[in-house]
Design an enzyme around this catalytic site. Structure first.
Site, short mmCIF file in Angstrom:
data_model
loop_
_atom_site.label_atom_id
_atom_site.label_comp_id
_atom_site.label_asym_id
_atom_site.label_seq_id
_atom_site.Cartn_x
_atom_site.Cartn_y
_atom_site.Cartn_z
CG ASP A 150 -1.23 7.67 0.53
OD1 ASP A 150 -0.16 8.23 0.30
OD2 ASP A 150 -2.20 7.69 -0.26
CG ASP A 196 -1.64 1.24 1.47
OD1 ASP A 196 -2.36 1.67 0.55
OD2 ASP A 196 -1.50 1.83 2.56
#
Length: 205
Positions: free
Chosen positions: A31, A29
């Site tokens: 952020d 991922d």
């Protein structure tokens, strides 16, 4: 979306007899996992790697696995962010962390009901297809429950690395978790290590 050239991938190390198939790729991922979470950020000057991110990505590459990013960016659909901004941030992330084989980015909002936005599996499928790997030989590392749900829906492994923004119920529900990125990667890359579990309900990872 911005898509860097795919790096050459060495043959992964075999897993233990009777165990899960050896990993071929790790997807991160963006952020809250690879970089600090700055809402709707399209400014590369505001990109800050999360602690241990550079070492974790380097470790994955050093073991010959493919690496990529799967990221929801609903700010594009909401008019708060441009595709050019997303691409600029991606380029800055690669300047700081090195090349990442694929960027699978969902620009839709929840109301669009697309098949790519996590927790749907579309981003994981797209990244695996671009990298030429089986989702069953892929791990997804993220900081919230939708990252793990997307991995599970695609048939990949999901590993939670919690941050202060991670909800307690997401931590409790995680089948696999780690206190930080380097630890998560080390556990994934050690084929002789038993599957690591998430924390007990109410406990720390």
């Amino acid at each position: 979306m911005f898509a860097p050239a795919r790096p050459r991938v060495r043959r992964p190390r075999p897993g233990p007899p009777g165990g899960p198939p050896p990993l071929a790729a790790v997807l991160f991922d963006r952020d809250g996992t690879l970089i600090e979470d700055v809402p709707y950020n399209g400014d590369p000057g505001r990109v800050r790697p999360r602690p241990g991110a550079q070492a974790a990505v380097k470790d994955v590459r050093g073991h010959g696995l493919a690496v990529g990013v799967v990221s929801n960016q609903s700010g594009v659909a909401r008019g708060l962010l441009t595709r050019q901004g997303v691409a600029a941030v991606a380029r800055r992330v690669e300047e700081l962390l090195g090349p990442l084989g694929v960027w699978a980015v969902c620009p839709h909002d929840v109301a669009d009901e697309c098949g790519c936005r996590k927790p749907a599996p579309g981003l994981v499928y797209a990244a695996c297809a671009e990298l030429g790997v089986d989702p069953a030989r892929t791990a997804v590392i993220g900081d919230i429950g939708s990252d793990l749900a997307a991995a599970r829906a695609a048939g990949a492994r999901g590993v939670l690395v919690p941050t202060p923004a991670t909800r307690p119920e997401e931590i409790a529900a995680a089948e696999e978790s780690a206190p930080d990125l380097p630890t998560a990667v080390r556990r994934l890359l050690d084929p002789g290590r038993a599957a690591f579990r998430g924390p007990r309900r109410g406990g720390a990872p």
